[in-house]
Design a protein around this motif. Structure first.
Motif, PDB file in Angstrom:
ATOM      1  N   LEU A 199       0.815  -1.209   0.000  1.00 36.92           N
ATOM      2  CA  LEU A 199       0.000   0.000   0.000  1.00 36.92           C
ATOM      3  C   LEU A 199       0.850   1.261   0.000  1.00 36.92           C
ATOM      4  CD1 LEU A 199      -2.732  -1.090   2.594  1.00 36.92           C
ATOM      5  CD2 LEU A 199      -2.963  -0.976   0.118  1.00 36.92           C
ATOM      6  N   VAL A 200       2.036   1.180   0.617  1.00 41.32           N
ATOM      7  CA  VAL A 200       2.929   2.345   0.672  1.00 41.32           C
ATOM      8  C   VAL A 200       3.594   2.592  -0.677  1.00 41.32           C
ATOM      9  CG1 VAL A 200       5.094   3.212   1.645  1.00 41.32           C
ATOM     10  CG2 VAL A 200       3.363   2.217   3.147  1.00 41.32           C
ATOM     11  N   PHE A 201       4.082   1.533  -1.300  1.00 40.39           N
ATOM     12  CA  PHE A 201       4.921   1.679  -2.492  1.00 40.39           C
ATOM     13  C   PHE A 201       4.156   1.660  -3.811  1.00 40.39           C
ATOM     14  CE2 PHE A 201       8.109   0.009   0.568  1.00 40.39           C
ATOM     15  CZ  PHE A 201       9.005   1.076   0.509  1.00 40.39           C
ATOM     16  N   PHE A 202       2.891   1.199  -3.801  1.00 40.51           N
ATOM     17  CA  PHE A 202       2.168   1.058  -5.057  1.00 40.51           C
ATOM     18  C   PHE A 202       0.738   1.587  -4.953  1.00 40.51           C
ATOM     19  CE2 PHE A 202       5.315  -2.368  -5.061  1.00 40.51           C
ATOM     20  CZ  PHE A 202       5.913  -2.202  -6.301  1.00 40.51           C
ATOM     21  N   LYS A 203       0.242   2.081  -6.086  1.00 38.67           N
ATOM     22  CA  LYS A 203      -1.183   2.324  -6.248  1.00 38.67           C
ATOM     23  C   LYS A 203      -1.815   1.034  -6.756  1.00 38.67           C
ATOM     24  CE  LYS A 203      -0.055   6.994  -7.839  1.00 38.67           C
ATOM     25  NZ  LYS A 203      -0.155   7.940  -8.983  1.00 38.67           N
ATOM     26  N   ARG A 204      -3.154   0.940  -6.721  1.00 38.87           N
ATOM     27  CA  ARG A 204      -3.815  -0.292  -7.123  1.00 38.87           C
ATOM     28  C   ARG A 204      -4.971  -0.009  -8.072  1.00 38.87           C
ATOM     29  NH1 ARG A 204      -2.156   0.472  -2.778  1.00 38.87           N
ATOM     30  NH2 ARG A 204      -4.040   1.547  -2.121  1.00 38.87           N
ATOM     31  N   ASP A 205      -5.114  -0.862  -9.041  1.00 38.41           N
ATOM     32  CA  ASP A 205      -6.222  -0.797  -9.988  1.00 38.41           C
ATOM     33  C   ASP A 205      -6.688  -2.233 -10.208  1.00 38.41           C
ATOM     34  OD1 ASP A 205      -8.008  -0.435 -12.020  1.00 38.41           O
ATOM     35  OD2 ASP A 205      -6.602   0.477 -13.438  1.00 38.41           O
ATOM     36  N   TRP A 206      -7.709  -2.624  -9.461  1.00 39.79           N
ATOM     37  CA  TRP A 206      -8.229  -3.994  -9.536  1.00 39.79           C
ATOM     38  C   TRP A 206      -9.443  -4.025 -10.469  1.00 39.79           C
ATOM     39  CZ3 TRP A 206      -3.970  -4.829  -7.819  1.00 39.79           C
ATOM     40  CH2 TRP A 206      -3.533  -4.977  -6.516  1.00 39.79           C
ATOM     41  N   ARG A 207      -9.441  -4.949 -11.410  1.00 34.70           N
ATOM     42  CA  ARG A 207     -10.532  -5.045 -12.385  1.00 34.70           C
ATOM     43  C   ARG A 207     -10.986  -6.503 -12.516  1.00 34.70           C
ATOM     44  NH1 ARG A 207      -7.594  -1.674 -17.370  1.00 34.70           N
ATOM     45  NH2 ARG A 207      -6.744   0.016 -16.085  1.00 34.70           N
ATOM     46  N   GLY A 208     -12.269  -6.690 -12.699  1.00 33.48           N
ATOM     47  CA  GLY A 208     -12.802  -8.021 -12.994  1.00 33.48           C
ATOM     48  C   GLY A 208     -12.969  -8.927 -11.800  1.00 33.48           C
ATOM     49  N   MET A 209     -13.050  -8.370 -10.590  1.00 35.17           N
ATOM     50  CA  MET A 209     -13.231  -9.220  -9.413  1.00 35.17           C
ATOM     51  C   MET A 209     -14.513 -10.041  -9.483  1.00 35.17           C
ATOM     52  SD  MET A 209     -12.008  -7.008  -6.098  1.00 35.17           S
ATOM     53  CE  MET A 209     -10.275  -6.880  -5.656  1.00 35.17           C
ATOM     54  N   GLU A 210     -15.494  -9.541 -10.239  1.00 33.31           N
ATOM     55  CA  GLU A 210     -16.767 -10.260 -10.349  1.00 33.31           C
ATOM     56  C   GLU A 210     -16.619 -11.606 -11.051  1.00 33.31           C
ATOM     57  OE1 GLU A 210     -16.474  -7.616 -14.042  1.00 33.31           O
ATOM     58  OE2 GLU A 210     -15.990  -7.473 -11.889  1.00 33.31           O
ATOM     59  N   HIS A 211     -15.487 -11.818 -11.730  1.00 32.22           N
ATOM     60  CA  HIS A 211     -15.279 -13.085 -12.431  1.00 32.22           C
ATOM     61  C   HIS A 211     -14.683 -14.168 -11.522  1.00 32.22           C
ATOM     62  CE1 HIS A 211     -16.416 -11.266 -16.160  1.00 32.22           C
ATOM     63  NE2 HIS A 211     -15.426 -10.402 -16.134  1.00 32.22           N
ATOM     64  N   ILE A 212     -14.259 -13.792 -10.323  1.00 31.17           N
ATOM     65  CA  ILE A 212     -13.731 -14.780  -9.382  1.00 31.17           C
ATOM     66  C   ILE A 212     -14.911 -15.525  -8.760  1.00 31.17           C
ATOM     67  CG2 ILE A 212     -12.410 -15.151  -7.276  1.00 31.17           C
ATOM     68  CD1 ILE A 212     -10.731 -14.197  -9.650  1.00 31.17           C
ATOM     69  N   PRO A 213     -15.015 -16.841  -8.945  1.00 30.45           N
ATOM     70  CA  PRO A 213     -16.170 -17.587  -8.424  1.00 30.45           C
ATOM     71  C   PRO A 213     -16.320 -17.440  -6.916  1.00 30.45           C
ATOM     72  CG  PRO A 213     -14.941 -18.921  -9.991  1.00 30.45           C
ATOM     73  CD  PRO A 213     -14.107 -17.707  -9.734  1.00 30.45           C
ATOM     74  N   GLU A 214     -17.566 -17.384  -6.462  1.00 36.58           N
ATOM     75  CA  GLU A 214     -17.840 -17.246  -5.037  1.00 36.58           C
ATOM     76  C   GLU A 214     -17.764 -18.584  -4.296  1.00 36.58           C
ATOM     77  OE1 GLU A 214     -21.570 -15.316  -4.499  1.00 36.58           O
ATOM     78  OE2 GLU A 214     -20.930 -13.444  -5.454  1.00 36.58           O
ATOM     79  N   LYS A 215     -17.896 -19.680  -5.023  1.00 33.10           N
ATOM     80  CA  LYS A 215     -17.853 -20.993  -4.372  1.00 33.10           C
ATOM     81  C   LYS A 215     -17.263 -22.021  -5.335  1.00 33.10           C
ATOM     82  CE  LYS A 215     -22.599 -22.132  -5.761  1.00 33.10           C
ATOM     83  NZ  LYS A 215     -23.936 -22.569  -5.298  1.00 33.10           N
ATOM     84  N   ASP A 216     -16.929 -23.188  -4.795  1.00 29.80           N
ATOM     85  CA  ASP A 216     -16.396 -24.325  -5.542  1.00 29.80           C
ATOM     86  C   ASP A 216     -14.977 -24.048  -6.051  1.00 29.80           C
ATOM     87  OD1 ASP A 216     -18.828 -25.654  -5.125  1.00 29.80           O
ATOM     88  OD2 ASP A 216     -19.680 -24.879  -6.997  1.00 29.80           O
ATOM     89  N   GLY A 217     -14.327 -25.111  -6.462  1.00 32.07           N
ATOM     90  CA  GLY A 217     -12.950 -25.004  -6.893  1.00 32.07           C
ATOM     91  C   GLY A 217     -12.807 -24.403  -8.275  1.00 32.07           C
ATOM     92  N   PHE A 218     -11.690 -23.732  -8.506  1.00 32.80           N
ATOM     93  CA  PHE A 218     -11.411 -23.147  -9.815  1.00 32.80           C
ATOM     94  C   PHE A 218      -9.916 -22.949  -9.980  1.00 32.80           C
ATOM     95  CE2 PHE A 218     -11.921 -19.603  -6.944  1.00 32.80           C
ATOM     96  CZ  PHE A 218     -11.087 -18.602  -7.394  1.00 32.80           C
ATOM     97  N   ILE A 219      -9.544 -22.629 -11.202  1.00 32.73           N
ATOM     98  CA  ILE A 219      -8.146 -22.416 -11.582  1.00 32.73           C
ATOM     99  C   ILE A 219      -7.978 -20.974 -12.034  1.00 32.73           C
ATOM    100  CG2 ILE A 219      -6.364 -23.045 -13.276  1.00 32.73           C
ATOM    101  CD1 ILE A 219      -7.782 -25.811 -13.426  1.00 32.73           C
ATOM    102  N   THR A 220      -6.878 -20.347 -11.649  1.00 33.08           N
ATOM    103  CA  THR A 220      -6.512 -19.070 -12.257  1.00 33.08           C
ATOM    104  C   THR A 220      -5.209 -19.268 -13.020  1.00 33.08           C
ATOM    105  OG1 THR A 220      -5.397 -18.336 -10.223  1.00 33.08           O
ATOM    106  CG2 THR A 220      -7.667 -17.601 -10.564  1.00 33.08           C
ATOM    107  N   VAL A 221      -5.087 -18.594 -14.160  1.00 36.08           N
ATOM    108  CA  VAL A 221      -3.879 -18.641 -14.984  1.00 36.08           C
ATOM    109  C   VAL A 221      -3.396 -17.204 -15.148  1.00 36.08           C
ATOM    110  CG1 VAL A 221      -4.255 -20.816 -16.158  1.00 36.08           C
ATOM    111  CG2 VAL A 221      -5.416 -18.803 -17.008  1.00 36.08           C
ATOM    112  N   VAL A 222      -2.139 -16.951 -14.782  1.00 34.00           N
ATOM    113  CA  VAL A 222      -1.651 -15.591 -14.573  1.00 34.00           C
ATOM    114  C   VAL A 222      -0.342 -15.379 -15.315  1.00 34.00           C
ATOM    115  CG1 VAL A 222      -1.223 -13.857 -12.783  1.00 34.00           C
ATOM    116  CG2 VAL A 222      -2.581 -15.890 -12.218  1.00 34.00           C
ATOM    117  N   ASN A 223      -0.164 -14.205 -15.911  1.00 34.52           N
ATOM    118  CA  ASN A 223       1.126 -13.876 -16.526  1.00 34.52           C
ATOM    119  C   ASN A 223       2.134 -13.478 -15.460  1.00 34.52           C
ATOM    120  OD1 ASN A 223      -0.288 -11.296 -16.169  1.00 34.52           O
ATOM    121  ND2 ASN A 223       1.377 -10.384 -17.356  1.00 34.52           N
ATOM    122  N   HIS A 224       3.402 -13.511 -15.822  1.00 37.95           N
ATOM    123  CA  HIS A 224       4.470 -13.335 -14.826  1.00 37.95           C
ATOM    124  C   HIS A 224       5.562 -12.457 -15.414  1.00 37.95           C
ATOM    125  CE1 HIS A 224       6.741 -14.097 -11.327  1.00 37.95           C
ATOM    126  NE2 HIS A 224       7.274 -15.272 -11.624  1.00 37.95           N
TER     127      HIS A 224
END
Length: 274
Positions: free
Chosen positions: A22-47
């Motif tokens: 929070l000190v060193f970075f600003k944040r811009d979070w988008r698309g949280m509505e796509h994270i499932p609320e229940k059950d198992g799932f996979i996320t695939v992320v760039n690095h």
């Protein structure tokens, strides 16, 4: 998964790591509505930065569904690191397994129990000169076809502007503060592959589709088109050029990529969420 099931160790990690973020970075979070609320799932992320696992974990922690990362099993065996890895529910990968999906059996079990398992399909920090996603490995595809769980693509940008891949002295630039942009997309439709034998060709097609979705999200974040061909660092590093060792060939491209993207991309600014 409700926040009360996140657990002591994950909450402790959040207490320790969120304040400096929070000190060193600003944040811009988008698309949280796509994270499932229940059950198992996979996320695939760039690095693209050593810091981006923290920005991605911060993003998803705020949704109440914490990610479980894959790590080699030896990290779980001793000391404080092992205790923390076990306590936060990270996923050991059993590389000694004789069958391909068996190497990911703990990930499959976690998903079947309702957890989120996070994959970095590239398998390493990007070496693509423009910091776009590279050719992916097939582990996420194997687990996706085995579990048929939702696969959520996630793209991120900004941590690399502060801490680029493989930084040299003077290349880490925390100020002025950079914006950590993390964007999740809707689940990737892989239904046409369900029931097919997971041959090398099928796994490659699924993996390419996964990487295409991540790249499309990153293109939206950056406001510019991605390269038309996927960078394959393994093929590039194995191809000698005029007798120059592969590691020396790769370095100019990495330096060019860092110079090219030393400033934030168009559309990089956005809303800030703690």
């Amino acid at each position: 998964m409700s926040r009360r099931r996140i657990g002591f160790w994950y909450r402790l990690a959040a207490v320790l790591l969120k304040p400096p973020l929070l000190v060193f970075f600003k944040r811009d979070w988008r698309g949280m509505e796509h994270i499932p609320e229940k059950d198992g799932f996979i996320t695939v992320v760039n690095h693209n930065s050593a810091v981006d696992p923290l920005s991605y974990a911060h993003f998803q922690y705020n949704t109440g569904r914490v990610p479980r990362f894959l790590a080699k099993v030896s990290l779980f065996k001793s000391g404080f690191v092992g205790t923390a890895m076990r306590g936060t529910g990270q996923i050991p990968v059993f590389r000694e397994s004789k069958d391909a999906i068996g190497a990911f059996r703990a990930a499959v079990e976690a998903i079947n129990k309702g957890e989120c398992v996070a994959f970095y399909p590239e398998g390493t920090l990007t070496r693509e000169p423009g910091m776009w996603p590279m050719k992916g490995k097939t582990g996420a595809a194997r687990v996706a076809l085995e579990t048929r769980a939702p696969v959520i693509p996630v793209a991120q940008w900004g941590a690399n502007l502060a801490v680029p891949p493989y930084p040299k002295r003077g290349e880490i630039k925390l100020f002025p503060r950079k914006t950590l942009i993390v964007k999740a997309g809707p689940p990737i439709d892989l239904s046409e592959f369900y029931g097919k034998e997971p041959t090398a060709a099928v796994l490659r097609e699924v993996t390419d589709r996964i990487m295409d979705e991540i790249t499309a999200l990153l293109s939206e974040i950056r406001g510019e088109p991605a390269p038309t061909e996927r960078y394959d660092h393994r093929a590039t590093e194995q191809r000698p050029q005029d007798g120059v060792p592969p590691q020396q060939q790769a370095e100019p491209a990495q330096q060019a990529g860092r110079a090219q993207h030393d400033t934030a991309p168009p559309g990089g600014a956005g809303g800030e969420n703690a």
